[in-house]
Design a protein around this motif. Structure first.
Motif, PDB file in Angstrom:
ATOM      1  N   MET A 105       0.805  -1.214   0.000  1.00 48.27           N
ATOM      2  CA  MET A 105       0.000   0.000   0.000  1.00 48.27           C
ATOM      3  C   MET A 105       0.845   1.274   0.000  1.00 48.27           C
ATOM      4  O   MET A 105       0.352   2.352  -0.285  1.00 48.27           O
ATOM      5  N   TRP A 106       2.120   1.163   0.334  1.00 47.17           N
ATOM      6  CA  TRP A 106       3.011   2.315   0.344  1.00 47.17           C
ATOM      7  C   TRP A 106       3.839   2.424  -0.932  1.00 47.17           C
ATOM      8  O   TRP A 106       4.748   3.250  -1.019  1.00 47.17           O
ATOM      9  N   ARG A 107       3.555   1.584  -1.925  1.00 44.12           N
ATOM     10  CA  ARG A 107       4.383   1.553  -3.127  1.00 44.12           C
ATOM     11  C   ARG A 107       4.523   2.917  -3.808  1.00 44.12           C
ATOM     12  O   ARG A 107       5.636   3.289  -4.212  1.00 44.12           O
ATOM     13  N   PRO A 108       3.437   3.708  -3.978  1.00 41.96           N
ATOM     14  CA  PRO A 108       3.624   5.013  -4.630  1.00 41.96           C
ATOM     15  C   PRO A 108       4.583   5.922  -3.867  1.00 41.96           C
ATOM     16  O   PRO A 108       5.362   6.663  -4.479  1.00 41.96           O
ATOM     17  N   GLN A 109       4.519   5.893  -2.527  1.00 41.71           N
ATOM     18  CA  GLN A 109       5.420   6.739  -1.752  1.00 41.71           C
ATOM     19  C   GLN A 109       6.858   6.198  -1.791  1.00 41.71           C
ATOM     20  O   GLN A 109       7.817   6.961  -1.929  1.00 41.71           O
ATOM     21  N   ILE A 110       6.995   4.876  -1.662  1.00 43.65           N
ATOM     22  CA  ILE A 110       8.331   4.283  -1.690  1.00 43.65           C
ATOM     23  C   ILE A 110       9.025   4.615  -3.008  1.00 43.65           C
ATOM     24  O   ILE A 110      10.207   5.008  -3.032  1.00 43.65           O
ATOM     25  N   LYS A 111       8.303   4.461  -4.108  1.00 43.55           N
ATOM     26  CA  LYS A 111       8.884   4.714  -5.433  1.00 43.55           C
ATOM     27  C   LYS A 111       9.369   6.150  -5.558  1.00 43.55           C
ATOM     28  O   LYS A 111      10.508   6.403  -5.983  1.00 43.55           O
ATOM     29  N   ARG A 112       8.532   7.099  -5.180  1.00 44.27           N
ATOM     30  CA  ARG A 112       8.889   8.511  -5.341  1.00 44.27           C
ATOM     31  C   ARG A 112       9.974   8.944  -4.363  1.00 44.27           C
ATOM     32  O   ARG A 112      10.858   9.732  -4.709  1.00 44.27           O
ATOM     33  N   LEU A 113       9.908   8.447  -3.145  1.00 41.34           N
ATOM     34  CA  LEU A 113      10.876   8.881  -2.139  1.00 41.34           C
ATOM     35  C   LEU A 113      12.263   8.277  -2.359  1.00 41.34           C
ATOM     36  O   LEU A 113      13.273   8.951  -2.173  1.00 41.34           O
ATOM     37  N   THR A 114      12.302   7.016  -2.733  1.00 39.77           N
ATOM     38  CA  THR A 114      13.615   6.402  -2.965  1.00 39.77           C
ATOM     39  C   THR A 114      14.314   7.045  -4.157  1.00 39.77           C
ATOM     40  O   THR A 114      15.552   7.150  -4.177  1.00 39.77           O
ATOM     41  N   LYS A 115      13.550   7.475  -5.153  1.00 36.36           N
ATOM     42  CA  LYS A 115      14.158   8.168  -6.288  1.00 36.36           C
ATOM     43  C   LYS A 115      14.845   9.454  -5.855  1.00 36.36           C
ATOM     44  O   LYS A 115      15.771   9.920  -6.518  1.00 36.36           O
ATOM     45  N   LEU A 164      -3.250   6.638  -1.200  1.00 33.39           N
ATOM     46  CA  LEU A 164      -3.542   6.055  -2.503  1.00 33.39           C
ATOM     47  C   LEU A 164      -4.560   6.881  -3.282  1.00 33.39           C
ATOM     48  O   LEU A 164      -4.577   6.857  -4.507  1.00 33.39           O
ATOM     49  N   ASN A 165      -5.424   7.624  -2.567  1.00 36.98           N
ATOM     50  CA  ASN A 165      -6.368   8.512  -3.254  1.00 36.98           C
ATOM     51  C   ASN A 165      -5.644   9.696  -3.893  1.00 36.98           C
ATOM     52  O   ASN A 165      -5.990  10.116  -4.998  1.00 36.98           O
ATOM     53  N   ARG A 166      -4.667  10.240  -3.182  1.00 33.63           N
ATOM     54  CA  ARG A 166      -3.883  11.379  -3.681  1.00 33.63           C
ATOM     55  C   ARG A 166      -2.397  11.082  -3.490  1.00 33.63           C
ATOM     56  O   ARG A 166      -1.714  11.725  -2.682  1.00 33.63           O
ATOM     57  N   PRO A 167      -1.842  10.111  -4.215  1.00 36.11           N
ATOM     58  CA  PRO A 167      -0.479   9.668  -3.947  1.00 36.11           C
ATOM     59  C   PRO A 167       0.587  10.742  -4.132  1.00 36.11           C
ATOM     60  O   PRO A 167       1.510  10.853  -3.311  1.00 36.11           O
ATOM     61  N   LYS A 168       0.470  11.545  -5.189  1.00 35.37           N
ATOM     62  CA  LYS A 168       1.490  12.579  -5.424  1.00 35.37           C
ATOM     63  C   LYS A 168       1.428  13.655  -4.348  1.00 35.37           C
ATOM     64  O   LYS A 168       2.462  14.077  -3.823  1.00 35.37           O
ATOM     65  N   ARG A 169       0.210  14.116  -4.038  1.00 37.47           N
ATOM     66  CA  ARG A 169       0.065  15.158  -3.012  1.00 37.47           C
ATOM     67  C   ARG A 169       0.478  14.629  -1.646  1.00 37.47           C
ATOM     68  O   ARG A 169       1.141  15.328  -0.863  1.00 37.47           O
ATOM     69  N   PHE A 170       0.107  13.383  -1.337  1.00 33.24           N
ATOM     70  CA  PHE A 170       0.481  12.797  -0.054  1.00 33.24           C
ATOM     71  C   PHE A 170       1.999  12.751   0.072  1.00 33.24           C
ATOM     72  O   PHE A 170       2.572  13.122   1.108  1.00 33.24           O
ATOM     73  N   THR A 171       2.668  12.297  -0.989  1.00 25.59           N
ATOM     74  CA  THR A 171       4.129  12.218  -0.955  1.00 25.59           C
ATOM     75  C   THR A 171       4.748  13.606  -0.831  1.00 25.59           C
ATOM     76  O   THR A 171       5.738  13.791  -0.115  1.00 25.59           O
ATOM     77  N   LYS A 172       4.163  14.579  -1.507  1.00 27.17           N
ATOM     78  CA  LYS A 172       4.659  15.947  -1.402  1.00 27.17           C
ATOM     79  C   LYS A 172       4.587  16.447   0.033  1.00 27.17           C
ATOM     80  O   LYS A 172       5.523  17.099   0.536  1.00 27.17           O
ATOM     81  N   GLU A 173       3.491  16.128   0.724  1.00 24.49           N
ATOM     82  CA  GLU A 173       3.354  16.556   2.115  1.00 24.49           C
ATOM     83  C   GLU A 173       4.342  15.813   3.018  1.00 24.49           C
ATOM     84  O   GLU A 173       4.846  16.369   3.995  1.00 24.49           O
ATOM     85  N   LEU A 174       4.602  14.537   2.706  1.00 20.74           N
ATOM     86  CA  LEU A 174       5.628  13.824   3.463  1.00 20.74           C
ATOM     87  C   LEU A 174       6.980  14.498   3.298  1.00 20.74           C
ATOM     88  O   LEU A 174       7.720  14.685   4.267  1.00 20.74           O
ATOM     89  N   ARG A 175       7.311  14.845   2.063  1.00 19.28           N
ATOM     90  CA  ARG A 175       8.596  15.493   1.820  1.00 19.28           C
ATOM     91  C   ARG A 175       8.682  16.827   2.559  1.00 19.28           C
ATOM     92  O   ARG A 175       9.744  17.186   3.096  1.00 19.28           O
ATOM     93  N   ALA A 176       7.587  17.563   2.577  1.00 19.23           N
ATOM     94  CA  ALA A 176       7.585  18.839   3.292  1.00 19.23           C
ATOM     95  C   ALA A 176       7.815  18.616   4.779  1.00 19.23           C
ATOM     96  O   ALA A 176       8.559  19.367   5.436  1.00 19.23           O
ATOM     97  N   ALA A 177       7.190  17.558   5.317  1.00 17.95           N
ATOM     98  CA  ALA A 177       7.408  17.233   6.727  1.00 17.95           C
ATOM     99  C   ALA A 177       8.851  16.808   6.958  1.00 17.95           C
ATOM    100  O   ALA A 177       9.454  17.146   7.977  1.00 17.95           O
ATOM    101  N   PHE A 178       9.416  16.060   6.018  1.00 15.14           N
ATOM    102  CA  PHE A 178      10.821  15.653   6.132  1.00 15.14           C
ATOM    103  C   PHE A 178      11.729  16.876   6.190  1.00 15.14           C
ATOM    104  O   PHE A 178      12.657  16.951   6.991  1.00 15.14           O
ATOM    105  N   GLU A 179      11.453  17.831   5.292  1.00 14.85           N
ATOM    106  CA  GLU A 179      12.296  19.019   5.229  1.00 14.85           C
ATOM    107  C   GLU A 179      12.214  19.827   6.507  1.00 14.85           C
ATOM    108  O   GLU A 179      13.210  20.409   6.958  1.00 14.85           O
TER     109      GLU A 179
END
Length: 226
Positions: free
Chosen positions: A1-11, A201-216
């Protein structure tokens, strides 16, 4: 279920650890217990080369709050989603019994559940969500009993690292999000439009973007998802 985030973040060079909880994924035949679930998260955190950011959705979110509140290991930050409904012990047990009963009804076979999820979300989201198999009925009751024992408001209030809450606007688990924010006045809330309970999974790109913002905001740590 985390595949979209794993793919984008590992890149982008993030170190991502996504363990299966007891009774889920490749561990479907195992019994679920709160102790075993927290031990799984602890093992994943310990494997990180530096204090990680802990991320969890739904059950994983509740467990992440509990783990962050009780662990002696250093964490950089915590981000949770779909877990801002305060569990009630009686209702949790009753809801668990209902889900177990419903899972045994005609039409509850894996193919039917997958089709229903795909209709409510998208075929791609369904493939990600059930790609590792779905948790079986025997997991539901112990999960609900465990959640009913948690004091999640006390847990989030005792976390002393940055906390971010990401909720889908259509998520029924939003009902107590203001109580969670009141329990930790440093917590940050983000609500994603056009998203429900499985917002990653409903908003994978936006969700990942918010994760990255939290990481930063937390100086880009590694990541553990539960």
């Amino acid at each position: 279920m985390w595949r979209p985030q794993i793919k984008r973040l590992t890149k982008r060079g993030f170190h991502v650890v996504a363990p299966d909880l007891p009774g889920h994924g490749e561990r479907q035949d195992e019994e679920f217990s709160l102790a075993a679930a927290l031990a799984t998260i602890d093992e994943a955190v310990a494997s990180c080369p530096e204090p990680p950011m802990l991320v969890g959705l739904s059950l994983g979110g509740y467990l992440s709050l509990q783990y962050a509140a009780t662990t002696q290991r250093p964490l950089r930050a915590v981000t949770v989603a779909g877990c801002t409904a305060v569990p009630n012990r009686f209702l949790a047990v009753a809801f668990g019994a209902y889900l177990s009963w419903r899972d045994r009804l005609p039409g509850s076979a894996d193919d039917s559940v997958l089709a229903a999820f795909a209709k409510a979300n998208s075929p791609k989201a369904a493939r990600h969500y059930y790609g590792g198999g779905r948790a079986k009925a025997h997991v539901v009751a112990p999960v609900m009993r465990a959640l009913g024992r948690l004091d999640v408001l006390e847990a989030i209030g005792s976390i002393d690292v940055p906390v971010t809450i990401i909720n889908g606007r259509r998520d029924e688990f939003r009902i107590h999000e203001r109580r969670f924010l009141a329990a930790n006045d440093a917590a940050r809330l983000i609500v994603l439009d056009d998203a429900g309970h499985i917002s990653n999974l409903n908003r994978p790109k936006r969700f990942t973007k918010e994760l990255r913002a939290a990481f930063e905001r937390a100086e880009r740590p590694p990541l553990v998802v539960a």
